[in-house]
Design an enzyme around this catalytic site. Structure first.
Site, PDB file in Angstrom:
ATOM      1  N   ARG A  20      30.551 -71.630  38.304  1.00 35.19           N
ATOM      2  CA  ARG A  20      29.942 -71.896  39.481  1.00 35.19           C
ATOM      3  C   ARG A  20      28.977 -73.063  39.761  1.00 35.19           C
ATOM      4  NH1 ARG A  20      29.270 -67.399  42.616  1.00 35.19           N
ATOM      5  NH2 ARG A  20      29.089 -66.256  40.796  1.00 35.19           N
ATOM      6  N   TYR A  21      28.359 -73.340  38.716  1.00 32.54           N
ATOM      7  CA  TYR A  21      27.291 -74.496  38.269  1.00 32.54           C
ATOM      8  C   TYR A  21      27.641 -75.359  37.572  1.00 32.54           C
ATOM      9  CZ  TYR A  21      24.112 -70.633  40.232  1.00 32.54           C
ATOM     10  OH  TYR A  21      23.704 -69.718  40.948  1.00 32.54           O
ATOM     11  N   ARG A  35      26.815 -75.002  33.288  1.00 29.36           N
ATOM     12  CA  ARG A  35      27.078 -73.632  32.680  1.00 29.36           C
ATOM     13  C   ARG A  35      28.053 -72.764  33.579  1.00 29.36           C
ATOM     14  NH1 ARG A  35      22.883 -74.533  36.147  1.00 29.36           N
ATOM     15  NH2 ARG A  35      22.360 -72.678  37.798  1.00 29.36           N
ATOM     16  N   CYS A  84      30.824 -51.002  30.246  1.00 28.59           N
ATOM     17  CA  CYS A  84      29.324 -51.040  30.097  1.00 28.59           C
ATOM     18  C   CYS A  84      28.872 -49.848  29.185  1.00 28.59           C
ATOM     19  CB  CYS A  84      28.690 -51.201  31.455  1.00 28.59           C
ATOM     20  SG  CYS A  84      29.176 -52.561  32.313  1.00 28.59           S
ATOM     21  N   CYS A  87      25.549 -48.517  36.260  1.00 26.05           N
ATOM     22  CA  CYS A  87      24.425 -48.407  37.098  1.00 26.05           C
ATOM     23  C   CYS A  87      24.786 -48.255  38.421  1.00 26.05           C
ATOM     24  CB  CYS A  87      23.718 -49.600  37.068  1.00 26.05           C
ATOM     25  SG  CYS A  87      23.451 -50.220  35.418  1.00 26.05           S
ATOM     26  N   CYS A 144      25.288 -51.289  40.647  1.00 25.59           N
ATOM     27  CA  CYS A 144      25.892 -52.502  40.164  1.00 25.59           C
ATOM     28  C   CYS A 144      26.476 -53.485  41.037  1.00 25.59           C
ATOM     29  CB  CYS A 144      26.797 -51.995  39.106  1.00 25.59           C
ATOM     30  SG  CYS A 144      27.901 -53.376  38.474  1.00 25.59           S
ATOM     31  N   ARG A 147      28.891 -55.661  40.210  1.00 21.03           N
ATOM     32  CA  ARG A 147      30.203 -55.598  39.867  1.00 21.03           C
ATOM     33  C   ARG A 147      30.910 -54.447  39.796  1.00 21.03           C
ATOM     34  NH1 ARG A 147      28.679 -60.289  35.825  1.00 21.03           N
ATOM     35  NH2 ARG A 147      28.655 -62.040  37.339  1.00 21.03           N
ATOM     36  N   ASP A 161      21.894 -56.921  45.484  1.00 23.35           N
ATOM     37  CA  ASP A 161      23.110 -57.453  46.278  1.00 23.35           C
ATOM     38  C   ASP A 161      23.640 -56.749  47.146  1.00 23.35           C
ATOM     39  OD1 ASP A 161      23.035 -60.071  44.735  1.00 23.35           O
ATOM     40  OD2 ASP A 161      23.462 -59.098  42.967  1.00 23.35           O
ATOM     41  N   ASP A 209      20.800 -64.005  45.112  1.00 25.68           N
ATOM     42  CA  ASP A 209      22.219 -64.572  45.097  1.00 25.68           C
ATOM     43  C   ASP A 209      23.018 -64.516  46.399  1.00 25.68           C
ATOM     44  OD1 ASP A 209      23.610 -65.400  42.369  1.00 25.68           O
ATOM     45  OD2 ASP A 209      22.857 -63.479  41.761  1.00 25.68           O
ATOM     46  N   LYS A 218      22.347 -68.876  43.362  1.00 29.79           N
ATOM     47  CA  LYS A 218      20.943 -67.974  43.094  1.00 29.79           C
ATOM     48  C   LYS A 218      20.047 -68.939  43.444  1.00 29.79           C
ATOM     49  CE  LYS A 218      20.957 -65.212  39.653  1.00 29.79           C
ATOM     50  NZ  LYS A 218      21.870 -65.971  38.811  1.00 29.79           N
TER      51      LYS A 218
HETATM   52  S1  SF4 Z   1      24.786 -53.717  36.406  1.00 30.83           S
HETATM   53 FE1  SF4 Z   1      26.767 -53.511  36.260  1.00 30.83          FE
HETATM   54  S2  SF4 Z   1      27.669 -54.725  34.686  1.00 30.83           S
HETATM   55 FE2  SF4 Z   1      25.361 -54.723  34.297  1.00 30.83          FE
HETATM   56  S3  SF4 Z   1      25.328 -52.864  32.841  1.00 30.83           S
HETATM   57 FE3  SF4 Z   1      25.063 -51.788  34.895  1.00 30.83          FE
HETATM   58  S4  SF4 Z   1      27.203 -51.390  35.523  1.00 30.83           S
HETATM   59 FE4  SF4 Z   1      27.293 -52.693  33.940  1.00 30.83          FE
END
Ligand code: SF4
Length: 350
Positions: free
Chosen positions: A90-91, A94, A103, A107, A110, A112, A271, A308, A315
């Site tokens: 994107r940038y 980097r 993972c 979470c 999350c 993603r 997000d 973001d 961001k």
């Molecule tokens: S925020 Fe999403 S990508 Fe990061 S550890 Fe938690 S579940 Fe995994």
């Protein structure tokens, strides 16, 4: 609560370990059909009450079935910036490499969440080579950022050749890992891993953690091991309603991090991920919380509050701001809200 020494991955295990009630089971099963579940033993041990700052982050809830109109499957817009599988560029200087979609914990907020979880697993050897080739051929890339999924789930044996390949690329001057492992699965931070991460190109680690209650003695040992290995440590935190959306929680977390050799780097505004509206605060709340830390809490404990921009526009810091300019006159707010004039530019200023 005493819990077994195994990772919980199913609604039935959540019930068995008394992390949900029988009444919740049907709804949680529906959630688990959409979004992966995983709670490591380390995080199970840190849950004191089901509704506490750790429990809320990892125990699925029916609220995740509610999607609001502004929410998106790809909230930060990774997809349009994916030139080859596993890379987000994107940038200019980097890029991200996402070597795996797994993972240690999933979470509930999350960003993603539509792409992480069992299934896709890791990039194949050919896909990883194509990603490395992309890095080699783009001489503007100064920094490579491993994210995921969680890149520190990759064993040292598999990481070593990937890092060696990057170490050999002259224009790559620094490598960064974004990970939750040191806190949620600290036993993975072994001497072998630290040794693998130690090479000519400096490796930085950004630890994702959202509340000091997550950081047990084993996590402190893991952070110390990384730091003693010469790896600079930063943190990223997501502002989460019911978890850390108060000044006391943020201050406690950031002080704990600094006391464990981790510099707070980012406080992310939540997000627009699907099914996460119950975690999102307003931007005004985030700014007010940041303002409450400024002045009363050491500057080493102050992260940057960032958003973001949905759609992949990058961001940016979102305040609060302390400077107002009217014409050439500046007004600066001190940490306690008092306004002060700052003189306009004179011809001697450069
Ligand atoms: S925020 Fe999403 S990508 Fe990061 S550890 Fe938690 S579940 Fe995994």
């Amino acid at each position: 609560m005493t819990r077994k020494n195994r990772t919980i991955r199913t609604p039935d295990s959540l019930l068995e370990e008394k992390l949900i009630d029988q009444d919740d089971l049907t709804g949680v099963r529906e959630v688990a059909e959409h979004y992966a579940v995983s709670i490591t033993p380390a995080m199970q041990q840190r849950i004191v009450d089901l509704d506490d700052p750790v429990g809320r982050q990892f125990i699925p809830s029916e609220a995740e079935l509610i999607t609001t109109p502004e929410e998106r499957a790809d909230p930060i817009g990774d997809d349009p910036y994916t030139p080859v599988k596993g890379i987000t560029h994107r940038y200019p200087d980097r890029l991200l490499i996402k070597p795996m979609h797994l993972c240690p914990v999933y979470c509930r907020f999350c960003f993603r969440r539509e792409v992480v979880g069992p299934g896709e697993g890791m990039l194949s050897a050919d896909e990883m080579e194509a990603a490395l080739d992309y890095v080699r051929s783009h001489t503007e890339i100064w920094e490579v950022i491993f994210t995921g999924g969680d890149p520190l789930l990759i064993s040292p044996a598999r990481l070593r050749p990937i890092l060696a390949a990057l170490d050999a690329v002259d224009h790559v001057r620094t490598i960064r890992f974004h990970t939750r492992v040191p806190v949620v699965d600290p036993g993975r931070i072994t001497d072998e891993l630290v040794e693998t991460l130690t090479m000519d190109t400096p490796v930085w680690i950004v630890v994702h953690t959202n509340h000091q209650q997550e950081i047990g003695e084993d996590a402190r040992v893991a952070l110390r091991r990384l730091s003693d290995g010469g790896i600079p440590l930063l943190s990223q935190t997501v502002l989460l309603k019911g978890v850390n959306d108060n000044a006391e929680a943020l201050e406690g977390l950031f002080r704990t991090l600094v006391a464990n050799r981790v510099k707070p780097y980012y406080l992310h505004h939540g997000d627009l991920a699907q099914g996460t509206s119950h975690f999102r605060t307003s931007i005004e709340t985030g700014q007010e919380l940041m303002r409450s830390l400024r002045g009363d809490v050491s500057g080493t404990c102050q992260p940057l509050y960032v958003l973001d921009i949905p759609g992949g526009h990058g961001k940016v810091p979102i305040g609060p701001t302390y400077l107002r300019t009217d014409g050439e006159a500046h007004q600066v707010s001190d940490p306690w809200g008092e306004q002060h004039a700052y003189p306009p530019r004179t011809s001697d200023d450069t």
